[in-house]
Design a protein around this motif. Structure first.
Motif, PDB file in Angstrom:
ATOM      1  N   PRO A 218      42.661  35.403  33.445  1.00  0.00           N
ATOM      2  CA  PRO A 218      43.647  36.401  33.863  1.00  0.00           C
ATOM      3  C   PRO A 218      44.173  36.165  35.269  1.00  0.00           C
ATOM      4  O   PRO A 218      45.261  36.623  35.612  1.00  0.00           O
ATOM      5  CB  PRO A 218      42.867  37.722  33.765  1.00  0.00           C
ATOM      6  CG  PRO A 218      41.423  37.335  33.840  1.00  0.00           C
ATOM      7  CD  PRO A 218      41.319  35.980  33.211  1.00  0.00           C
ATOM      8  N   TYR A 219      43.399  35.452  36.086  1.00  0.00           N
ATOM      9  CA  TYR A 219      43.822  35.046  37.432  1.00  0.00           C
ATOM     10  C   TYR A 219      42.941  33.859  37.826  1.00  0.00           C
ATOM     11  O   TYR A 219      41.860  33.656  37.260  1.00  0.00           O
ATOM     12  CB  TYR A 219      43.698  36.189  38.448  1.00  0.00           C
ATOM     13  CG  TYR A 219      42.306  36.777  38.554  1.00  0.00           C
ATOM     14  CD1 TYR A 219      41.400  36.323  39.506  1.00  0.00           C
ATOM     15  CD2 TYR A 219      41.891  37.792  37.698  1.00  0.00           C
ATOM     16  CE1 TYR A 219      40.129  36.848  39.607  1.00  0.00           C
ATOM     17  CE2 TYR A 219      40.620  38.340  37.791  1.00  0.00           C
ATOM     18  CZ  TYR A 219      39.741  37.865  38.740  1.00  0.00           C
ATOM     19  OH  TYR A 219      38.473  38.386  38.827  1.00  0.00           O
ATOM     20  N   PRO A 220      43.384  33.024  38.768  1.00  0.00           N
ATOM     21  CA  PRO A 220      42.582  31.855  39.151  1.00  0.00           C
ATOM     22  C   PRO A 220      41.212  32.262  39.683  1.00  0.00           C
ATOM     23  O   PRO A 220      41.080  33.241  40.424  1.00  0.00           O
ATOM     24  CB  PRO A 220      43.429  31.192  40.248  1.00  0.00           C
ATOM     25  CG  PRO A 220      44.818  31.661  39.992  1.00  0.00           C
ATOM     26  CD  PRO A 220      44.688  33.058  39.467  1.00  0.00           C
ATOM     27  N   ILE A 221      40.207  31.506  39.307  1.00  0.00           N
ATOM     28  CA  ILE A 221      38.835  31.791  39.756  1.00  0.00           C
ATOM     29  C   ILE A 221      38.745  31.619  41.265  1.00  0.00           C
ATOM     30  O   ILE A 221      39.186  30.617  41.827  1.00  0.00           O
ATOM     31  CB  ILE A 221      37.837  30.855  39.050  1.00  0.00           C
ATOM     32  CG1 ILE A 221      37.814  31.139  37.541  1.00  0.00           C
ATOM     33  CG2 ILE A 221      36.444  30.991  39.650  1.00  0.00           C
ATOM     34  CD1 ILE A 221      37.012  30.134  36.741  1.00  0.00           C
ATOM     35  N   ILE A 222      38.164  32.613  41.920  1.00  0.00           N
ATOM     36  CA  ILE A 222      37.871  32.554  43.351  1.00  0.00           C
ATOM     37  C   ILE A 222      36.379  32.273  43.488  1.00  0.00           C
ATOM     38  O   ILE A 222      35.548  33.063  43.015  1.00  0.00           O
ATOM     39  CB  ILE A 222      38.233  33.880  44.046  1.00  0.00           C
ATOM     40  CG1 ILE A 222      39.734  34.169  43.917  1.00  0.00           C
ATOM     41  CG2 ILE A 222      37.803  33.855  45.509  1.00  0.00           C
ATOM     42  CD1 ILE A 222      40.116  35.585  44.294  1.00  0.00           C
ATOM     43  N   ALA A 223      36.024  31.141  44.079  1.00  0.00           N
ATOM     44  CA  ALA A 223      34.618  30.786  44.265  1.00  0.00           C
ATOM     45  C   ALA A 223      34.463  30.187  45.656  1.00  0.00           C
ATOM     46  O   ALA A 223      34.778  29.015  45.867  1.00  0.00           O
ATOM     47  CB  ALA A 223      34.153  29.813  43.190  1.00  0.00           C
ATOM     48  N   GLY A 224      34.015  31.008  46.602  1.00  0.00           N
ATOM     49  CA  GLY A 224      33.898  30.572  47.984  1.00  0.00           C
ATOM     50  C   GLY A 224      32.450  30.458  48.415  1.00  0.00           C
ATOM     51  O   GLY A 224      31.704  31.438  48.373  1.00  0.00           O
ATOM     52  N   ILE A 225      32.053  29.269  48.812  1.00  0.00           N
ATOM     53  CA  ILE A 225      30.700  29.045  49.328  1.00  0.00           C
ATOM     54  C   ILE A 225      30.752  29.050  50.851  1.00  0.00           C
ATOM     55  O   ILE A 225      31.645  28.468  51.458  1.00  0.00           O
ATOM     56  CB  ILE A 225      30.126  27.707  48.808  1.00  0.00           C
ATOM     57  CG1 ILE A 225      29.885  27.774  47.290  1.00  0.00           C
ATOM     58  CG2 ILE A 225      28.825  27.347  49.523  1.00  0.00           C
ATOM     59  CD1 ILE A 225      29.382  26.469  46.687  1.00  0.00           C
ATOM     60  N   ASN A 226      29.775  29.744  51.429  1.00  0.00           N
ATOM     61  CA  ASN A 226      29.629  29.808  52.890  1.00  0.00           C
ATOM     62  C   ASN A 226      30.904  30.341  53.549  1.00  0.00           C
ATOM     63  O   ASN A 226      31.401  31.382  53.131  1.00  0.00           O
ATOM     64  CB  ASN A 226      29.212  28.450  53.454  1.00  0.00           C
ATOM     65  CG  ASN A 226      27.900  27.948  52.850  1.00  0.00           C
ATOM     66  OD1 ASN A 226      27.188  28.711  52.197  1.00  0.00           O
ATOM     67  ND2 ASN A 226      27.585  26.693  53.050  1.00  0.00           N
ATOM     68  N   ALA A 230      35.156  33.840  53.207  1.00  0.00           N
ATOM     69  CA  ALA A 230      36.018  34.652  54.067  1.00  0.00           C
ATOM     70  C   ALA A 230      37.481  34.517  53.691  1.00  0.00           C
ATOM     71  O   ALA A 230      38.323  35.244  54.227  1.00  0.00           O
ATOM     72  CB  ALA A 230      35.832  34.251  55.533  1.00  0.00           C
ATOM     73  N   VAL A 231      37.806  33.606  52.773  1.00  0.00           N
ATOM     74  CA  VAL A 231      39.188  33.443  52.299  1.00  0.00           C
ATOM     75  C   VAL A 231      39.348  34.343  51.081  1.00  0.00           C
ATOM     76  O   VAL A 231      38.748  34.089  50.040  1.00  0.00           O
ATOM     77  CB  VAL A 231      39.493  31.974  51.944  1.00  0.00           C
ATOM     78  CG1 VAL A 231      40.948  31.837  51.507  1.00  0.00           C
ATOM     79  CG2 VAL A 231      39.185  31.066  53.129  1.00  0.00           C
ATOM     80  N   LEU A 232      40.156  35.382  51.201  1.00  0.00           N
ATOM     81  CA  LEU A 232      40.183  36.424  50.175  1.00  0.00           C
ATOM     82  C   LEU A 232      40.563  35.876  48.807  1.00  0.00           C
ATOM     83  O   LEU A 232      40.027  36.321  47.786  1.00  0.00           O
ATOM     84  CB  LEU A 232      41.142  37.546  50.592  1.00  0.00           C
ATOM     85  CG  LEU A 232      40.782  38.263  51.892  1.00  0.00           C
ATOM     86  CD1 LEU A 232      41.791  39.367  52.187  1.00  0.00           C
ATOM     87  CD2 LEU A 232      39.366  38.840  51.842  1.00  0.00           C
ATOM     88  N   HIS A 233      41.497  34.943  48.759  1.00  0.00           N
ATOM     89  CA  HIS A 233      41.893  34.300  47.502  1.00  0.00           C
ATOM     90  C   HIS A 233      41.639  32.796  47.622  1.00  0.00           C
ATOM     91  O   HIS A 233      42.572  31.994  47.619  1.00  0.00           O
ATOM     92  CB  HIS A 233      43.362  34.581  47.174  1.00  0.00           C
ATOM     93  CG  HIS A 233      43.607  35.972  46.710  1.00  0.00           C
ATOM     94  ND1 HIS A 233      44.872  36.466  46.464  1.00  0.00           N
ATOM     95  CD2 HIS A 233      42.755  36.983  46.416  1.00  0.00           C
ATOM     96  CE1 HIS A 233      44.787  37.722  46.063  1.00  0.00           C
ATOM     97  NE2 HIS A 233      43.517  38.055  46.036  1.00  0.00           N
ATOM     98  N   ILE A 393      36.505  36.766  59.098  1.00  0.00           N
ATOM     99  CA  ILE A 393      37.696  35.927  58.975  1.00  0.00           C
ATOM    100  C   ILE A 393      38.110  35.477  60.370  1.00  0.00           C
ATOM    101  O   ILE A 393      38.472  36.314  61.216  1.00  0.00           O
ATOM    102  CB  ILE A 393      38.832  36.717  58.309  1.00  0.00           C
ATOM    103  CG1 ILE A 393      38.388  37.195  56.909  1.00  0.00           C
ATOM    104  CG2 ILE A 393      40.101  35.876  58.212  1.00  0.00           C
ATOM    105  CD1 ILE A 393      39.364  38.152  56.238  1.00  0.00           C
ATOM    106  N   PRO A 394      38.047  34.187  60.661  1.00  0.00           N
ATOM    107  CA  PRO A 394      38.289  33.712  62.030  1.00  0.00           C
ATOM    108  C   PRO A 394      39.582  34.228  62.640  1.00  0.00           C
ATOM    109  O   PRO A 394      39.595  34.674  63.807  1.00  0.00           O
ATOM    110  CB  PRO A 394      38.295  32.187  61.875  1.00  0.00           C
ATOM    111  CG  PRO A 394      37.417  31.940  60.688  1.00  0.00           C
ATOM    112  CD  PRO A 394      37.679  33.079  59.759  1.00  0.00           C
ATOM    113  N   GLY A 395      40.685  34.180  61.917  1.00  0.00           N
ATOM    114  CA  GLY A 395      41.971  34.599  62.472  1.00  0.00           C
ATOM    115  C   GLY A 395      41.984  36.058  62.891  1.00  0.00           C
ATOM    116  O   GLY A 395      42.483  36.408  63.969  1.00  0.00           O
ATOM    117  N   LEU A 396      41.427  36.938  62.041  1.00  0.00           N
ATOM    118  CA  LEU A 396      41.398  38.369  62.362  1.00  0.00           C
ATOM    119  C   LEU A 396      40.432  38.656  63.509  1.00  0.00           C
ATOM    120  O   LEU A 396      40.702  39.511  64.369  1.00  0.00           O
ATOM    121  CB  LEU A 396      41.010  39.173  61.127  1.00  0.00           C
ATOM    122  CG  LEU A 396      41.989  39.138  59.953  1.00  0.00           C
ATOM    123  CD1 LEU A 396      41.517  40.044  58.820  1.00  0.00           C
ATOM    124  CD2 LEU A 396      43.390  39.543  60.403  1.00  0.00           C
TER     125      LEU A 396
END
Length: 451
Positions: A218-226, A230-233, A393-396
């Motif tokens: 239904p939407y691209p899989i979001i899989a963030g390690i470490n 912090a990347v929302l999408h 999130i580094p930028g924020l």
């Protein structure tokens, strides 16, 4: 609380006939309020890649999805006519040695339609020529050459979006099934992470466990390690294995076009402070689920979630100010920059979230939270996500560090947490007419024999 097992003896197939009858009643009422005699909804058509002869993955028109539970159906048309008892489904059929035959409905679904096959758009337009003048068309392209004011008329679209807020029992069953299909895939993804898999490997394990192709998600899989958590999408998945600390996986499955939307976060070291923070956020998320209610304002729930996240940050010595001050001065936005919830259905971010009525009037946007997806009061039979989060999130954080409120944060502590990326926990809930809240995601996790 609502017991889903009491309703599970009704399959989506068994509930589909009532779904069609209820939808017809809604749409006949919508047509009666307009100058149109009938509504034609196109499934959409394939798009060819630029300077190529290959098509992009096909996605069905969302207005078609709530009626017809098949996906490989390019150039199908559904005609809803106030003078006809059944909708007419026009199926595009042509001899083609290069591609599979058109997908057809099983008997349990097809019995509710009058089905007509056609061989070309020109033939269909000729067949419908005497009806086009009083018909509206909802489709990305005006394939049937209806009048300009009949192609995607805003009056009709607003009315349809408004009625989609309250889901039928069939739609509930589809979301329930989509959650049950996603849960074992989430469990498999967690096990892959604990075994040291890369982000791409985790996504592959997820797809295999739910027996789906990537294009069927239904939407691209979001899989963030470490840090990638912090990347929302985070969709640009890393194929390289790294030393695992944390995993945030946001992934669903669709059943008959209805989506599940589930997020879980895991700590590799279950004895770490990060694992403890996940537990705090998980408990806060379940408390927020219980705050949902018919008539409640989603903006008010979002404010509650901001306070809950600020309280967690305070408990873990990341804030030098009170949770109240963190909200008042928007410090919490640096750690929790998205909304708590959105509507869920045959769109992942379903329609009608800001509509005040069927005429298309909008709920006034919150001055403090103008970007929230959901602002209209909750209604019975609605399906929602509940997804609070805390991120580094580094930028924020750089913006906050350069602001007048920089001393509101314990920056020495922040350094220790940034390597984990962030935490999000997301469930899907149904607000039943009797006021009960059904957490279909948690219930799916409890089912021992997931079909």
């Amino acid at each position: 609380m609502f017991d889903p097992m009491m309703d599970n003896h009704h399959t989506p197939e068994q509930l589909y006939g009532d779904h069609i009858r209820q939808k017809l009643g809604r749409f006949f009422a919508i047509l009666e309020s307009t100058d149109f005699d009938r509504l034609i909804i196109g499934s959409g058509s394939e798009k060819i890649q630029f300077q190529d002869d290959l098509a992009y993955p096909f996605k069905t028109n969302p207005y078609f999805r709530e009626w017809v539970p098949i996906s490989a159906c390019s150039n199908y048309f559904l005609c809803i006519d106030a003078d006809k008892e059944k909708p007419i489904l026009f199926i595009y059929c042509k001899q083609d040695i290069w591609h599979s035959s058109p997908q057809k409905l099983s008997d349990s679904y097809s019995q509710y339609f009058e089905i007509i096959e056609y061989s070309s758009l020109e033939a269909l337009k000729k067949q419908l020529s005497h009806l086009i003048g009083t018909s509206a068309l909802i489709n990305e392209t005006n394939d049937l050459d209806v009048a300009a004011d009949g192609w995607n008329p805003l009056q009709l679209i607003n009315a349809i979006d408004f009625q989609r807020r309250g889901k039928t029992p069939y739609e509930h069953a589809c979301v329930r099934k989509a959650n049950r299909l996603a849960v074992p895939a989430h469990i498999a993804a967690r096990e892959a992470f604990m075994a040291g898999a890369s982000e791409l490997e985790i996504a592959s394990v997820y797809l295999q466990a739910c027996n789906c192709a990537e294009s069927e998600m239904p939407y691209p899989i979001i899989a963030g390690i470490n840090e990638n958590a912090a990347v929302l999408h985070h969709n640009q998945l890393n194929s390289q294995r790294v030393e695992p600390l944390s995993l945030l996986i946001d992934a669903g499955v669709q059943f008959n076009h209805y989506a599940s939307d589930i997020t879980r976060t895991y700590a590799y070291d279950k004895g770490s402070d990060f694992s403890e923070m996940i537990g705090w956020l998980d408990r806060s998320q379940q408390n927020l689920v219980n705050e949902a209610a018919i008539g409640k304002c989603p903006v008010a729930l979002h404010v509650l979630s901001q306070y809950a996240m600020a309280n967690i940050l305070k408990e873990f010595n990341l804030l030098n100010v009170t949770p109240e001050e963190a909200l008042e001065n928007k410090i919490i936005h640096a750690f929790y920059p998205h909304g708590l919830s959105h509507h869920l259905g045959c769109n992942v971010h379903d329609k009608g979230s800001r509509l005040a009525n069927a005429q298309g009037d909008q709920i006034p946007v919150s001055a403090k939270y103008p970007h929230l997806r959901a602002s209209a009061p909750m209604v019975e039979n609605q399906v929602y996500t509940v997804e609070p989060g805390i991120y580094f999130i580094p930028g924020l954080l750089d913006q906050l560090k350069a602001s007048k409120d920089k001393n509101a944060v314990n920056w020495d502590q922040i350094k220790q947490w940034s390597k984990y990326g962030g935490i999000r926990v997301e469930d899907n809930i149904i607000l039943h007419a009797n006021g009960d809240i059904e957490n279909v995601t948690r219930d799916a996790w409890q089912v021992k024999n997931i079909d």
